[in-house]
Every structure is written in C-alpha cells, then in structure tokens.
Design a protein around this motif. Structure first.
Motif, PDB file in Angstrom:
ATOM      1  N   LEU A  28       1.073  -1.105  -0.008  1.00 22.19           N
ATOM      2  CA  LEU A  28       0.146  -0.129   0.031  1.00 22.19           C
ATOM      3  C   LEU A  28       1.012   1.334  -0.181  1.00 22.19           C
ATOM      4  CD1 LEU A  28      -2.779  -0.979   2.621  1.00 22.19           C
ATOM      5  CD2 LEU A  28      -2.827  -1.090  -0.018  1.00 22.19           C
ATOM      6  N   LEU A  29       0.956   1.785  -1.265  1.00 20.53           N
ATOM      7  CA  LEU A  29       2.046   2.983  -1.453  1.00 20.53           C
ATOM      8  C   LEU A  29       1.329   4.180  -0.971  1.00 20.53           C
ATOM      9  CD1 LEU A  29       3.395   1.805  -4.579  1.00 20.53           C
ATOM     10  CD2 LEU A  29       4.132   1.385  -2.435  1.00 20.53           C
ATOM     11  N   PRO A  30       2.178   5.193  -0.566  1.00 20.43           N
ATOM     12  CA  PRO A  30       1.604   6.768  -0.246  1.00 20.43           C
ATOM     13  C   PRO A  30       0.585   7.210  -0.972  1.00 20.43           C
ATOM     14  CG  PRO A  30       4.040   6.426  -0.173  1.00 20.43           C
ATOM     15  CD  PRO A  30       3.766   5.419  -0.773  1.00 20.43           C
ATOM     16  N   ASP A  31       0.508   6.851  -2.318  1.00 18.44           N
ATOM     17  CA  ASP A  31      -0.395   7.488  -3.165  1.00 18.44           C
ATOM     18  C   ASP A  31      -1.964   7.068  -2.746  1.00 18.44           C
ATOM     19  OD1 ASP A  31       0.146   5.070  -4.304  1.00 18.44           O
ATOM     20  OD2 ASP A  31      -0.114   5.832  -6.312  1.00 18.44           O
ATOM     21  N   VAL A  32      -1.829   5.799  -1.994  1.00 17.22           N
ATOM     22  CA  VAL A  32      -3.535   5.155  -1.838  1.00 17.22           C
ATOM     23  C   VAL A  32      -3.606   5.252  -0.244  1.00 17.22           C
ATOM     24  CG1 VAL A  32      -3.422   3.837  -3.911  1.00 17.22           C
ATOM     25  CG2 VAL A  32      -2.680   2.885  -1.788  1.00 17.22           C
ATOM     26  N   ILE A  33      -2.508   5.389   0.317  1.00 18.14           N
ATOM     27  CA  ILE A  33      -2.615   5.249   1.764  1.00 18.14           C
ATOM     28  C   ILE A  33      -3.992   6.192   2.419  1.00 18.14           C
ATOM     29  CG2 ILE A  33      -1.038   7.034   2.957  1.00 18.14           C
ATOM     30  CD1 ILE A  33      -1.411   3.147   3.496  1.00 18.14           C
ATOM     31  N   ASN A  34      -4.038   7.488   1.785  1.00 16.54           N
ATOM     32  CA  ASN A  34      -5.230   8.285   2.337  1.00 16.54           C
ATOM     33  C   ASN A  34      -6.477   7.502   2.156  1.00 16.54           C
ATOM     34  OD1 ASN A  34      -3.656  10.334   3.398  1.00 16.54           O
ATOM     35  ND2 ASN A  34      -3.527  11.451   1.388  1.00 16.54           N
ATOM     36  N   GLN A  35      -6.759   6.895   1.185  1.00 15.40           N
ATOM     37  CA  GLN A  35      -7.919   6.040   0.891  1.00 15.40           C
ATOM     38  C   GLN A  35      -8.163   5.107   2.094  1.00 15.40           C
ATOM     39  OE1 GLN A  35      -7.568   3.708  -2.708  1.00 15.40           O
ATOM     40  NE2 GLN A  35      -6.934   5.393  -3.855  1.00 15.40           N
ATOM     41  N   TRP A  36      -7.039   4.539   2.647  1.00 15.92           N
ATOM     42  CA  TRP A  36      -7.249   3.527   3.673  1.00 15.92           C
ATOM     43  C   TRP A  36      -7.577   4.427   4.989  1.00 15.92           C
ATOM     44  CZ3 TRP A  36      -6.926  -2.021   3.567  1.00 15.92           C
ATOM     45  CH2 TRP A  36      -7.037  -2.360   2.257  1.00 15.92           C
ATOM     46  N   HIS A  37      -6.771   5.342   5.276  1.00 13.89           N
ATOM     47  CA  HIS A  37      -7.036   6.092   6.435  1.00 13.89           C
ATOM     48  C   HIS A  37      -8.509   6.558   6.469  1.00 13.89           C
ATOM     49  CE1 HIS A  37      -2.476   7.373   6.768  1.00 13.89           C
ATOM     50  NE2 HIS A  37      -2.884   6.089   7.316  1.00 13.89           N
ATOM     51  N   PHE A  38      -9.002   7.157   5.267  1.00 14.66           N
ATOM     52  CA  PHE A  38     -10.228   7.336   5.057  1.00 14.66           C
ATOM     53  C   PHE A  38     -11.461   6.298   5.664  1.00 14.66           C
ATOM     54  CE2 PHE A  38     -14.083   7.412   2.569  1.00 14.66           C
ATOM     55  CZ  PHE A  38     -14.858   8.466   2.904  1.00 14.66           C
ATOM     56  N   VAL A  39     -11.271   5.118   4.960  1.00 17.14           N
ATOM     57  CA  VAL A  39     -12.164   4.060   5.365  1.00 17.14           C
ATOM     58  C   VAL A  39     -11.852   3.697   6.638  1.00 17.14           C
ATOM     59  CG1 VAL A  39     -12.411   3.136   2.914  1.00 17.14           C
ATOM     60  CG2 VAL A  39     -10.634   2.328   4.132  1.00 17.14           C
ATOM     61  N   GLU A  40     -10.596   3.696   7.084  1.00 18.39           N
ATOM     62  CA  GLU A  40     -10.525   3.079   8.674  1.00 18.39           C
ATOM     63  C   GLU A  40     -11.278   4.101   9.516  1.00 18.39           C
ATOM     64  OE1 GLU A  40      -6.118   2.255   9.218  1.00 18.39           O
ATOM     65  OE2 GLU A  40      -6.189   1.526   7.327  1.00 18.39           O
ATOM     66  N   SER A  41     -11.096   5.536   9.200  1.00 20.17           N
ATOM     67  CA  SER A  41     -11.792   6.296  10.145  1.00 20.17           C
ATOM     68  C   SER A  41     -13.066   5.850  10.159  1.00 20.17           C
ATOM     69  CB  SER A  41     -11.548   7.833   9.801  1.00 20.17           C
ATOM     70  OG  SER A  41     -11.829   8.155   8.583  1.00 20.17           O
ATOM     71  N   GLN A  42     -13.991   5.737   8.980  1.00 21.29           N
ATOM     72  CA  GLN A  42     -15.360   5.594   8.915  1.00 21.29           C
ATOM     73  C   GLN A  42     -15.645   4.399   9.465  1.00 21.29           C
ATOM     74  OE1 GLN A  42     -15.586   8.517   7.832  1.00 21.29           O
ATOM     75  NE2 GLN A  42     -17.645   8.083   7.165  1.00 21.29           N
ATOM     76  N   PHE A  43     -15.003   3.232   9.712  1.00 21.97           N
ATOM     77  CA  PHE A  43     -14.796   2.033  10.468  1.00 21.97           C
ATOM     78  C   PHE A  43     -15.297   2.271  11.831  1.00 21.97           C
ATOM     79  CE2 PHE A  43     -12.237  -0.423   7.129  1.00 21.97           C
ATOM     80  CZ  PHE A  43     -13.397  -0.349   6.109  1.00 21.97           C
ATOM     81  N   ARG A  44     -14.240   3.158  12.258  1.00 19.20           N
ATOM     82  CA  ARG A  44     -13.980   3.476  13.688  1.00 19.20           C
ATOM     83  C   ARG A  44     -15.417   4.285  14.144  1.00 19.20           C
ATOM     84  NH1 ARG A  44      -8.447   5.435  13.773  1.00 19.20           N
ATOM     85  NH2 ARG A  44      -8.101   3.189  13.581  1.00 19.20           N
ATOM     86  N   LYS A  45     -15.742   5.323  13.331  1.00 23.03           N
ATOM     87  CA  LYS A  45     -16.813   6.127  13.467  1.00 23.03           C
ATOM     88  C   LYS A  45     -17.948   5.645  13.685  1.00 23.03           C
ATOM     89  CE  LYS A  45     -18.378  10.263  11.555  1.00 23.03           C
ATOM     90  NZ  LYS A  45     -18.025  10.889  10.400  1.00 23.03           N
ATOM     91  N   VAL A  46     -18.525   4.935  12.775  1.00 24.25           N
ATOM     92  CA  VAL A  46     -19.805   4.317  12.615  1.00 24.25           C
ATOM     93  C   VAL A  46     -20.044   3.178  13.611  1.00 24.25           C
ATOM     94  CG1 VAL A  46     -21.395   3.276  11.193  1.00 24.25           C
ATOM     95  CG2 VAL A  46     -19.976   4.894  10.115  1.00 24.25           C
ATOM     96  N   SER A  47     -18.826   2.456  13.835  1.00 24.47           N
ATOM     97  CA  SER A  47     -19.158   1.151  14.795  1.00 24.47           C
ATOM     98  C   SER A  47     -19.278   1.884  16.193  1.00 24.47           C
ATOM     99  CB  SER A  47     -17.605   0.334  14.982  1.00 24.47           C
ATOM    100  OG  SER A  47     -16.875   0.126  13.704  1.00 24.47           O
ATOM    101  N   SER A  48     -18.599   2.876  16.580  1.00 19.45           N
ATOM    102  CA  SER A  48     -18.697   3.578  17.819  1.00 19.45           C
ATOM    103  C   SER A  48     -20.080   4.171  17.915  1.00 19.45           C
ATOM    104  CB  SER A  48     -17.400   4.682  18.092  1.00 19.45           C
ATOM    105  OG  SER A  48     -17.976   5.759  18.425  1.00 19.45           O
ATOM    106  N   ASN A  49     -20.529   4.750  16.751  1.00 17.13           N
ATOM    107  CA  ASN A  49     -22.043   5.084  16.847  1.00 17.13           C
ATOM    108  C   ASN A  49     -23.077   4.090  17.380  1.00 17.13           C
ATOM    109  OD1 ASN A  49     -21.130   7.529  15.965  1.00 17.13           O
ATOM    110  ND2 ASN A  49     -21.965   7.562  13.753  1.00 17.13           N
ATOM    111  N   TYR A  50     -22.485   2.913  16.998  1.00 17.18           N
ATOM    112  CA  TYR A  50     -23.461   1.795  17.341  1.00 17.18           C
ATOM    113  C   TYR A  50     -23.101   1.231  18.672  1.00 17.18           C
ATOM    114  CZ  TYR A  50     -26.091   1.457  12.925  1.00 17.18           C
ATOM    115  OH  TYR A  50     -26.816   1.498  11.492  1.00 17.18           O
TER     116      TYR A  50
END
Ligand code: HAM
Length: 434
Positions: A28-50
C-alpha cells in the motif's frame, strides 16, 4: 578455494536480484494510503455510533481454531489456509477470517461475564491461498462486527444496518443485500437429508470435489463453482422446503425488520455461504461492477460456534465482514473515491546550509502547533527548494535568509496568491498558516 569463490559469486548474483512481493499480496503505497485512512476512520466512527468496541487479536492462531469452526470440508480449510508447523512443532495458521479467532478470544478472556450483549468490531489483514485475480488476494483486509448474546432477529437486523451505514459512509450506494436462512439445527438436518437423497441420485455427474464432499457435507456442493455441478445444483431442493416453524418465524421476523430500510433486498434461497458455522440468517452484499467476485461482504448467525470452540455457555451470535480491497475497487470503478492529498502547510526554505538549524527550530515550533511542515534534506539551492515547495503543493513557504535572521525575522509567502510578508521570529508561533 575455487569452489568457495564460485559459491560467493552466485551469492552475489542472488543478492543483486530484485525481490518481488508474494503473489496475491500488495504494497500500500503513499499515493493510496489516504484512501485507507479514510475508510478506517469511517469504520471507527460508525462502529462507535452503534456502541461497538474494537478488538485486535494475533494474526496467527492454533490451526484448530479455524479447522474446528469453519469446517473441514470447506474450501477455506481444505485448500486455502496458510498452515505451517512452527519451530516448537505446533501447527499454526495465518488467520483466514476473524469470527473463529474472535470467539476464541472472547472465551479465553471471559468477556461474556462483563455484559449482557457484547458488541465488537475489527479491522485487519487476513490470508487465504486463493488463485489471485481482480478483487481476490492472498493477503486482504476485512472490517467486521459481531454482536454476541442476543438470540433475537433485532440483532441480525442491527448488524445489517451497521454494515449498510459503513458501506454508505465510504461512498458505495449501488449494491444489494442477498439473504437467506439455513434454519435451526433440526431444519438443517432435514435439509441435509434431502440434499443427500438428491445428490446421490445424480452422483455420477458430479465433479470429483463434490463427490468427495457428498457424504460428509452435501451443503458445500451448493456453492461449487465447477461447471459440472452448476446445472445439478440449479435443480437441487431448496432449504425453504425443509424449514420448521421456529426457523420460518425467525426468518420472517428478520425480513420484516429489514423490509423498509431502504436497502435493496433480494431473497436468494440458494445462498448458503462458504463457511460451515452458520445457522438461521445468512447474507451477502453484492455489487455488479465487481464481476466474478461480486460479493464484497457477508455474514450471518452462528449460534453453535461458541460451544464448538469450548464455551460451556451457549452464546447466540451474529456478525459480518466486509472486504476492504473489494470496496475500494467499487469506489475506484465508480470514480467516487474521495482522495485527500497529503498537502504540507509550510515548506521552509533555507538560503544556505548554515541556516538549516534555524529552519529546524522553526519547523519544531510549527509542528508542535499541529502543522505539516517540510524542511529541505538535500541541501538544495533556493530555486530548487522553491520548485520542490510548488511540486508538493505547499500552502506557505517560509524563507530563512542571513539578512532576515540578522533582523530576527523571516519571510512568509502564501503560495496561492504569491503575497509575501515579514514575520518576526517571536511571532511565528501565532502566524495564521491557514
Ligand atoms: P467471507 O464471506 O469469507 O466471510 O469473507 C468476507 C469478505 O471478505 C468477502 O465478502 C470479501 O469481500 C472478502 N474476502 C474474502 N476472501 C477474499 C480474498 N481472497 N481477497 C479479497 N477479499 C476477500 C467471513 O470471513 C466471515 N468471517 C464473515 C462473518 C463475520 N460471518 C459472521 N461474522
């Protein structure tokens, strides 16, 4: 002496050769890592909402964690596990999925005594020795969630809603939820007998794999991808005909709960999933743009797994996992991937190498404010540093020059407008870089 020399020469050649990733794995190279950070942050946020809490377990486990739970006759256990004997002689396996490992962790750490419903989520790498193709890797990532201790369809519906909110939160809107029931143990037994009768009657035409599974686990034949089996499977009896009242009631209640959720729903009476631990509800999320690998998530209820893995207490449970690479693929194909670029706030340009110390001191002050700051590490000319600042898309540059330092100031340039101003060194800590 000569032999030694030749040996050394061949080692040298080996050492010079480029080494590639293992087939089916990806950097996972630097040019795509932001996509991963974005999805990971959504995982954390939505799971915690539930109200779900995160759990992390080791990426390898004793092999029986998986062989006892996923099922000896499944493709995962039969063909796809990375299993090896470690130096202590123990058979260990790189986890092909999380549910069994999570159940092991919950039992081992007595987590069930602490609450009436235990709700957990996870994200991480998983390993399956599959034939790599688009959307199918040997190391892939899953986000998943498991809801433990509720025997009611409200919990099946909740995990579906959680999955749905996660999927939508990362920008996937076009997909369908395929669902089915495998019924309770009794219904499954009836169904197994029906399948046995049917497959025995056509056994001469089955593929070798399916023939081997026939007596032990005829249900597995239903998700065979072998050409020889596909027509036979099409005419196989459906689970719906073997369901008892309890199983039917459970299924209908689940259906009623998800009915008006806005999710595109498809009841597929042939959906059985590729793992053996399910009963009652099973489901998969599908998106047509994925082609052959159209399922990007799946899950279901597994009321017997805890006891299978050594729990004294029976623990009703339901959960799902979403494949992260497959979801990113859908987003890429729809060109709806939100790309946040890594843009520096400030690029500090030193006009001579003697001023690098001052540059670093200013950088430290600004980084402490939470700003992203770049300093030159190549001892480049001012012109080359300015080019680099432009290339990086820096919002501001700070020019640190001899004359300016002598006057205790620096020059701040806003890159978008080109406007320049002098800033006293003492005020740099407050300068509005935004
Ligand atoms: P699964 O259907 O085996 O379920 O995997 C879930 C998802 O992981 C798949 O839908 C897919 O997106 C992704 N996936 C699986 N294998 C690969 C692969 N080789 N390459 C890329 N992606 C892959 C489970 O693993 C269950 N543990 C789900 C569950 C949780 N059931 C109850 N709780």
């Amino acid at each position: 002496m000569t032999i030694k020399y030749t040996f050394y020469d061949s080692m040298k050649n080996e050492r010079g050769k480029m080494i590639q990733t293992i087939r089916g794995t990806k950097d996972l190279l630097p040019d795509v890592i932001n996509q991963w950070h974005f999805v990971e942050s959504q995982f954390r946020k939505v799971s915690s909402n539930y109200g779900y809490s995160e759990i992390r377990t080791p990426i390898f486990e004793k092999t029986e964690v998986f062989s006892r739970s996923i099922g000896e006759e499944t493709d995962i256990v039969n063909k796809e596990m990375y299993t090896f004997t470690d130096k202590g002689g123990e058979s260990v396996t790189l986890r092909p999925e999380m549910t069994a490992a999570l159940v092991r962790a919950v039992i081992q750490n007595s987590l069930l005594q602490q609450s009436s419903t235990l709700k957990l989520w996870y994200f991480g790498p998983f390993f399956r020795y599959e034939r790599p193709q688009k959307g199918r890797l040997r190391q892939f990532h899953q986000y998943g969630a498991e809801c433990l201790l509720s025997p009611y369809p409200e919990s099946d519906a909740e995990v579906v809603f959680l999955a749905n909110d996660i999927i939508k939160s990362i920008g996937i809107n076009d997909y369908a939820l395929f669902y089915n029931t495998l019924g309770n143990a009794e219904s499954r037994k009836n169904y197994r007998n029906e399948l046995l009768k049917y497959f025995r009657s056509v056994k001469d035409n089955l593929s070798t794999d399916s023939l081997n599974r026939l007596e032990n686990n005829p249900l597995r034949i239903l998700d065979s991808k072998d050409e020889r089996d596909i027509d036979i499977v099409r005419n196989a009896p459906l689970i719906t005909e073997s369901l008892d009242n309890e199983s039917l009631d459970y299924f209908r209640s689940f259906e009623a709960l998800i009915e008006n959720s806005g999710i595109k729903l498809v009841h597929n009476p042939r959906l059985v999933r590729g793992l053996d631990y399910y009963n009652h509800i099973v489901f998969e999320f599908q998106n047509s743009s994925l082609g052959a690998q159209d399922s990007f998530g799946g899950g279901g209820r597994y009321n017997d797994l805890f006891e299978q893995l050594g729990s004294k207490q029976s623990v009703p449970a339901v959960g799902f996992a979403l494949g992260v690479e497959r979801m990113l693929l859908i987003l890429e194909q729809n060109e709806s991937l939100k790309l946040q670029e890594n843009i520096p706030d400030v690029f500090i340009i030193a006009t001579s190498t003697d001023l690098l110390k001052q540059s670093r001191d200013i950088a430290a002050i600004l980084r402490a404010r939470g700003l992203q700051v770049i300093v030159d590490l190549q001892r480049r000319s001012v012109k080359a540093q300015m080019r680099e600042a432009n290339r990086n898309g820096a919002k501001f540059t700070i020019i640190v020059g001899d004359n300016e330092i002598a006057r205790n100031i620096v020059i701040v340039k806003e890159m978008a407008t080109g406007s320049q101003s002098e800033c006293p060194l003492a005020n740099i800590v407050h300068y509005p870089f935004s």
